[in-house]
Enzyme design. Structure first.
Site, PDB file in Angstrom:
ATOM      1  N   ASN A   1       1.774   1.320  -1.563  1.00 30.37           N
ATOM      2  CA  ASN A   1       1.926   2.735  -1.015  1.00 30.37           C
ATOM      3  C   ASN A   1       1.041   3.001   0.403  1.00 30.37           C
ATOM      4  OD1 ASN A   1       2.521   5.371  -0.560  1.00 30.37           O
ATOM      5  ND2 ASN A   1       1.055   5.997  -2.292  1.00 30.37           N
ATOM      6  N   TRP A   2       2.191   2.728   1.597  1.00 31.04           N
ATOM      7  CA  TRP A   2       1.502   2.897   2.735  1.00 31.04           C
ATOM      8  C   TRP A   2       1.322   4.446   3.456  1.00 31.04           C
ATOM      9  CZ3 TRP A   2       3.679  -1.126   7.262  1.00 31.04           C
ATOM     10  CH2 TRP A   2       3.044  -2.141   6.957  1.00 31.04           C
ATOM     11  N   LYS A   3       1.632   5.147   2.404  1.00 32.73           N
ATOM     12  CA  LYS A   3       1.517   6.705   2.596  1.00 32.73           C
ATOM     13  C   LYS A   3       1.855   7.011   4.113  1.00 32.73           C
ATOM     14  CE  LYS A   3      -2.369   6.455  -0.605  1.00 32.73           C
ATOM     15  NZ  LYS A   3      -3.514   7.084  -1.007  1.00 32.73           N
TER      16      LYS A   3
ATOM     17  N   GLU B   1      -0.982  12.966  -4.318  1.00 29.49           N
ATOM     18  CA  GLU B   1      -1.050  13.818  -3.162  1.00 29.49           C
ATOM     19  C   GLU B   1      -0.111  14.737  -2.987  1.00 29.49           C
ATOM     20  OE1 GLU B   1      -1.642  10.325  -0.785  1.00 29.49           O
ATOM     21  OE2 GLU B   1      -3.431   9.785  -1.408  1.00 29.49           O
TER      22      GLU B   1
ATOM     23  N   GLU C   1      -2.756   6.557 -12.267  1.00 28.12           N
ATOM     24  CA  GLU C   1      -3.383   6.767 -11.003  1.00 28.12           C
ATOM     25  C   GLU C   1      -4.528   7.915 -11.250  1.00 28.12           C
ATOM     26  OE1 GLU C   1      -1.629   4.781  -7.385  1.00 28.12           O
ATOM     27  OE2 GLU C   1      -0.956   7.042  -7.236  1.00 28.12           O
TER      28      GLU C   1
ATOM     29  N   GLY D   1      -8.407   6.025  -3.265  1.00 26.86           N
ATOM     30  CA  GLY D   1      -9.327   5.982  -1.967  1.00 26.86           C
ATOM     31  C   GLY D   1     -10.702   6.288  -1.853  1.00 26.86           C
TER      32      GLY D   1
ATOM     33  N   SER E   1      -7.754   2.606  -5.735  1.00 29.43           N
ATOM     34  CA  SER E   1      -8.837   1.550  -5.425  1.00 29.43           C
ATOM     35  C   SER E   1      -8.733   0.246  -5.906  1.00 29.43           C
ATOM     36  CB  SER E   1     -10.155   2.302  -5.713  1.00 29.43           C
ATOM     37  OG  SER E   1     -10.610   3.350  -4.971  1.00 29.43           O
TER      38      SER E   1
ATOM     39  N   GLY F   1      -2.834   1.582  -2.285  1.00 30.22           N
ATOM     40  CA  GLY F   1      -2.605   2.282  -1.261  1.00 30.22           C
ATOM     41  C   GLY F   1      -3.695   1.504   0.034  1.00 30.22           C
ATOM     42  N   GLY F   2      -4.534   1.769   0.156  1.00 30.85           N
ATOM     43  CA  GLY F   2      -5.220   1.479   1.337  1.00 30.85           C
ATOM     44  C   GLY F   2      -5.247  -0.192   1.596  1.00 30.85           C
TER      45      GLY F   2
HETATM   46  C1  PEP Z   1      -2.601   5.360  -4.056  1.00 34.18           C
HETATM   47  O1  PEP Z   1      -2.494   6.269  -3.113  1.00 34.18           O
HETATM   48  O2  PEP Z   1      -1.291   5.179  -4.798  1.00 34.18           O
HETATM   49  C2  PEP Z   1      -3.524   4.509  -4.122  1.00 34.18           C
HETATM   50  C3  PEP Z   1      -3.668   3.864  -5.340  1.00 34.18           C
HETATM   51  O3  PEP Z   1      -4.298   4.729  -3.239  1.00 34.18           O
HETATM   52  P1  PEP Z   1      -5.977   3.394  -3.038  1.00 34.18           P
HETATM   53  O4  PEP Z   1      -5.414   2.225  -3.578  1.00 34.18           O
HETATM   54  O5  PEP Z   1      -6.158   3.574  -1.589  1.00 34.18           O
HETATM   55  O6  PEP Z   1      -6.664   3.921  -3.901  1.00 34.18           O
END
Ligand code: PEP
Length: 253
Positions: free
Chosen positions: A10-12, A95, A164, A170, A209, A230-231
């Site tokens: 997920n590049w957001k 989000e 999640e 994050g 994370s 995500g990140g």
């Molecule tokens: C997300 O936003 O879906 C996510 C899992 O972010 P991260 O991996 O950065 O915690």
């Protein structure tokens, strides 16, 4: 039942034209792991260029409107996502539930719109830290799931659930393996209750994370059928070790 794992990035709100090189690097490297489904959910404005750059690789959106068309400034329909080359979409990310005040009912309508149009849908649920600390994470997530699940699957398994925990997104914090196992088992039971055998075939992803350093352990947990990342999905160097861990873990075929 061992399900083929899905690792979706997920590049957001990250990614410009220059980052299409990273999409390509991830798509190319993913060919080495046919036992895993890999996808990238990029910003809407990049979908078409990403899909053209990596034919055959799964590119997705991060949200979809529940209606087919109309006076909805700034929104994107399922048909538009498909037209741009997307094959999947996220719905109900925390989000958006927070910043856009999306309700369970809206998330349900979005999931139904995506599935009806022929997109794969990743439906996100997850509890806040306060709820986790109060000891009511499972009942809260199941209630969220009850309100957000589509009415029917039409005999298909294109729906995936992403558990999640909001406090893990994050932050570098991750629930214990025991807590993830408990939540995923509860979600699985609810899916089977709702959809019968089809519910046993839906993938349940963990998100929050996920990193190369913890992916092995997470993929070894029962009922973890992949990850929403995500990140760590922004760079092939971080993302591909996670895909590799999914390929190595039990449940792949
Ligand atoms: C997300 O936003 O879906 C996510 C899992 O972010 P991260 O991996 O950065 O915690």
């Amino acid at each position: 039942m061992a399900l083929k794992k899905l690792v979706a990035g997920n590049w957001k709100m990250h990614g410009l034209s220059a980052d299409l090189a990273e999409v390509k690097a991830i798509a190319d490297a993913s060919r080495n792991f046919p036992a895993v489904d890999v996808a990238l959910c990029v910003p809407a404005i990049l979908i078409e260029r990403a899909a053209r750059a990596v034919p055959g690789f799964a590119i997705g959106g991060q949200d979809v409107h529940h209606q087919e068309q109309g006076a909805h400034t700034g929104n994107i329909s399922a048909a538009m996502l498909l037209d741009a080359g997307a094959v999947l979409t996220i719905v109900g990310h925390s989000e958006r539930r927070d910043a856009q005040r999306e309700s369970d009912a809206e998330v349900k309508a979005k999931a139904e719109a995506g599935l009806t149009a022929g997109l794969q849908v990743i439906l996100c649920v997850g509890e806040s830290l306060a709820v986790r600390e109060a000891g009511s994470a499972v009942e809260t997530v199941l209630a969220q799931l009850d309100g957000s699940l589509p009415g029917s699957l039409g005999g298909k398994t294109e729906l995936a659930i992403a558990y999640e925990p909001i406090w893990a997104i994050g932050t570098g914090r991750v629930p214990t393996s025991r807590d993830i196992a408990e939540m995923h088992a509860a979600i699985r039971a609810r899916l089977v209750e709702r959809f019968g055998e089809d519910g046993a075939g839906l993938r349940i992803l963990y998100g929050g994370s996920v990193k190369p350093s913890n992916a092995n352990e997470i993929f070894g947990i029962p009922n973890v059928d992949g990850a929403l990342v995500g990140g760590a999905s922004l760079k092939a160097a971080d993302f591909m070790p996670i895909v590799e861990a999914a390929a190595d873990g039990p449940g792949s075929f």
